[in-house]
Write an enzyme that holds these catalytic residues in place. Structure first.
Site, PDB file in Angstrom:
ATOM      1  N   GLN A 171      -3.313  -3.960  52.639  1.00 42.32           N
ATOM      2  CA  GLN A 171      -3.145  -4.043  51.016  1.00 42.32           C
ATOM      3  C   GLN A 171      -3.299  -5.484  50.613  1.00 42.32           C
ATOM      4  O   GLN A 171      -3.472  -5.602  49.523  1.00 42.32           O
ATOM      5  CB  GLN A 171      -1.728  -3.606  50.882  1.00 42.32           C
ATOM      6  CG  GLN A 171      -1.147  -2.358  51.387  1.00 42.32           C
ATOM      7  CD  GLN A 171       0.416  -2.132  51.298  1.00 42.32           C
ATOM      8  OE1 GLN A 171       0.883  -1.741  50.284  1.00 42.32           O
ATOM      9  NE2 GLN A 171       0.847  -2.304  52.427  1.00 42.32           N
TER      10      GLN A 171
ATOM     11  N   VAL B 247      -5.547  -8.947  49.787  1.00 42.19           N
ATOM     12  CA  VAL B 247      -6.840  -8.901  49.163  1.00 42.19           C
ATOM     13  C   VAL B 247      -7.446 -10.269  49.504  1.00 42.19           C
ATOM     14  O   VAL B 247      -8.483 -10.797  48.620  1.00 42.19           O
ATOM     15  CB  VAL B 247      -6.504  -8.799  47.371  1.00 42.19           C
ATOM     16  CG1 VAL B 247      -5.985  -7.432  46.958  1.00 42.19           C
ATOM     17  CG2 VAL B 247      -5.664  -9.913  47.127  1.00 42.19           C
ATOM     18  N   ASP B 248      -7.253 -10.772  50.262  1.00 40.09           N
ATOM     19  CA  ASP B 248      -7.474 -12.421  50.780  1.00 40.09           C
ATOM     20  C   ASP B 248      -8.561 -12.447  51.531  1.00 40.09           C
ATOM     21  O   ASP B 248      -9.105 -13.556  51.709  1.00 40.09           O
ATOM     22  CB  ASP B 248      -6.413 -13.036  51.202  1.00 40.09           C
ATOM     23  CG  ASP B 248      -5.744 -12.479  52.595  1.00 40.09           C
ATOM     24  OD1 ASP B 248      -6.477 -11.847  53.344  1.00 40.09           O
ATOM     25  OD2 ASP B 248      -4.347 -12.203  52.483  1.00 40.09           O
TER      26      ASP B 248
ATOM     27  N   HIS C  16      -6.837  -2.275  48.362  1.00 37.70           N
ATOM     28  CA  HIS C  16      -6.190  -3.094  47.094  1.00 37.70           C
ATOM     29  C   HIS C  16      -7.348  -3.790  46.517  1.00 37.70           C
ATOM     30  O   HIS C  16      -7.101  -4.900  45.712  1.00 37.70           O
ATOM     31  CB  HIS C  16      -4.832  -3.691  46.942  1.00 37.70           C
ATOM     32  CG  HIS C  16      -3.830  -2.872  47.179  1.00 37.70           C
ATOM     33  ND1 HIS C  16      -2.674  -3.090  47.559  1.00 37.70           N
ATOM     34  CD2 HIS C  16      -3.757  -1.366  47.080  1.00 37.70           C
ATOM     35  CE1 HIS C  16      -1.538  -1.968  47.719  1.00 37.70           C
ATOM     36  NE2 HIS C  16      -2.433  -0.920  47.211  1.00 37.70           N
TER      37      HIS C  16
ATOM     38  N   CYS D 240     -19.695 -11.698  32.377  1.00 39.38           N
ATOM     39  CA  CYS D 240     -20.573 -11.090  33.023  1.00 39.38           C
ATOM     40  C   CYS D 240     -21.881 -11.710  32.864  1.00 39.38           C
ATOM     41  O   CYS D 240     -22.387 -11.841  31.698  1.00 39.38           O
ATOM     42  CB  CYS D 240     -20.448  -9.650  32.462  1.00 39.38           C
ATOM     43  SG  CYS D 240     -21.691  -8.629  33.167  1.00 39.38           S
TER      44      CYS D 240
ATOM     45  N   THR E 275       4.804  -5.435  55.400  1.00 39.23           N
ATOM     46  CA  THR E 275       4.670  -4.394  54.255  1.00 39.23           C
ATOM     47  C   THR E 275       6.117  -3.948  53.605  1.00 39.23           C
ATOM     48  O   THR E 275       6.992  -3.461  54.708  1.00 39.23           O
ATOM     49  CB  THR E 275       3.567  -3.585  54.169  1.00 39.23           C
ATOM     50  OG1 THR E 275       3.546  -2.914  52.709  1.00 39.23           O
ATOM     51  CG2 THR E 275       3.909  -2.322  55.281  1.00 39.23           C
TER      52      THR E 275
ATOM     53  N   ASP F  67      12.412  -8.226  58.115  1.00 40.71           N
ATOM     54  CA  ASP F  67      13.615  -7.457  57.642  1.00 40.71           C
ATOM     55  C   ASP F  67      13.289  -5.991  57.957  1.00 40.71           C
ATOM     56  O   ASP F  67      12.587  -5.399  57.301  1.00 40.71           O
ATOM     57  CB  ASP F  67      13.422  -7.395  56.169  1.00 40.71           C
ATOM     58  CG  ASP F  67      14.648  -7.063  55.400  1.00 40.71           C
ATOM     59  OD1 ASP F  67      15.787  -6.723  56.032  1.00 40.71           O
ATOM     60  OD2 ASP F  67      14.572  -6.579  54.375  1.00 40.71           O
TER      61      ASP F  67
END
Ligand code: BJW
Ligand code: ZN
Length: 320
Positions: free
Chosen positions: A102, A104-105, A122, A202, A244, A271
């Site tokens: 997920q 985007v890096d 993503h 653009c 995640t 967690d």
């Protein structure tokens, strides 16, 4: 010592089809903020609120400053031992493997992850798309930083580890975690107003460009979704759920799909619910702590544990 490690590794040797679902936690200790954790703030905005088409429509200058910060921090970051572990898995000949990230890096690719075993569902920070409905301009791998002179401040203020753009002494006054990392959020600092004509344009139709990421309410890349469905429908023995929160659809559905088809689940997160950690949930292993530390160690029987995957930096420290 994680008590589930030995059991997981014994089973791992028998598994041949593996999926990894990856989120922002894989790079949390690199200083990149997660969305829903304590660091999930950019200036005085919740990061989640900025990841919407509405936010961009209302104030593209604000959202472009946010993504300038994201692009800059991603360019400064380096893939960690967690990325390296998944990249190694993607290179093995006798394992069928797919990573659904997920994030985007672009760090998975930079870690050497095989592209045909990777779906960046993503999108990517370094892809630009035209906002005009009549123009299909897309630019890939654009790493210009900043994209326009007007966005220079949003990138520049982090370049020297000074989130405020002021003298370093003043940084201490910020109401955020920003002082802990040159890449963290710049706290509650005012955002500049940037006119639309100073934002990325653009080259074909001169309309506004936008980051090539998937915002809430937008559809995910169909090819990626089809590829993932094909893989999972043929059966997956195991899904690695890495850093995640599992709060975002459709990514959060894949764990249940794999489980309902008889696959096991291994969770790598700081967690994790007590029941899972205590081994009370069938076919589920828990590795509580930094994913970049635990992932390579848990996968060691398949990928080996070398300097690259064991990680030497502070980002790989485990917490149990
Ligand atoms: C560690 C750690 C360490 C910390 N080691 N672990 C109701 C209304 C409107 C929409 C919906 C709705 N119900 C469902 C929807 C659909 C919506 C959705 O899911 N919303 C929910 C939030 C309710 N989904 C969509 O809109 C998707 N499109 C879609 O569904 O189209 C069809 C449709 C549209 C509308 C309605 C219905 C259907 C698109 C989703 C796109 C998500 N985009 C973002 C932004 C991308 C661009 C960007 O990066 O800026 O993706 S949002 C954000 O969340 C980002 C992330 O990829 C994603 C997931 O977050 P992630 O990675 O899990 O991060 P965190 O912060 O949540 O969790 C970090 C975890 O790491 C935590 O668990 C920590 O404990 C852990 N951790 N340190 C290991 N060291
Ligand atoms: Zn265009």
């Amino acid at each position: 010592m994680n008590t589930q490690l030995a059991d997981f590794q014994e089973c791992l040797r028998l598994l041949r089809r593996i999926v990894a679902l990856v989120g922002a936690g894989i790079l949390a200790l690199l200083g990149l903020a997660t969305f829903r954790g304590l660091q999930g703030l950019w200036k005085n905005y919740n990061m989640i609120d900025l990841a919407t088409p509405d936010a961009f429509y209302v104030d593209p200058g604000l959202v472009w400053q946010f993504y300038t910060w994201r692009r800059h921090t991603a360019l400064q970051a380096r893939p960690n031992a967690g990325h390296a572990a998944l990249a190694k898995l993607s290179q093995l000949k006798d394992i069928e493997f797919l990573t659904i990230t997920q994030n985007v890096d672009g760090l998975s690719t930079r870690a050497g992850h095989r592209s045909r075993h990777l779906h960046e569902i993503h999108g990517l920070l370094f892809e630009l798309r035209c906002t005009s409905f009549t123009c299909s301009y897309v630019e890939k791998n654009n790493v210009k930083d900043p994209l326009t002179p007007a966005l220079a401040e949003a990138a520049e203020q982090f370049r020297h580890g000074d989130a405020s753009g002021k003298k370093s002494g003043e940084l201490k006054n910020l109401e955020s975690t920003s002082a802990t990392s040159p890449w963290s959020s710049p706290g509650f600092l005012p955002v500049r107003e940037i006119p639309v004509d100073e934002l990325p344009k653009c080259p074909v139709c001169l309309a506004l460009l936008r980051p090539g990421v998937v915002w809430f309410g937008e559809s995910l890349p169909v090819r990626a979704l089809d590829g993932i469905d094909d893989f999972i429908q043929q059966g997956a023995d195991l899904i690695l759920v890495v850093g995640t929160s599992g709060t975002v659809y459709p990514a959060n559905g894949y764990v249940d799909v794999v489980r309902s088809r008889g696959g096991s689940v291994a969770i790598f997160n700081t967690d994790i619910e007590d029941d899972v950690v205590e081994g009370k949930v069938p076919n589920t292993w828990a590795f509580k702590g930094d994913a970049a530390y635990w992932l390579p160690r848990a996968l060691a029987p398949l990928i080996g544990l070398d300097e690259e995957t064991s990680g030497a930096g502070p980002s790989s420290r485990g917490r149990e």
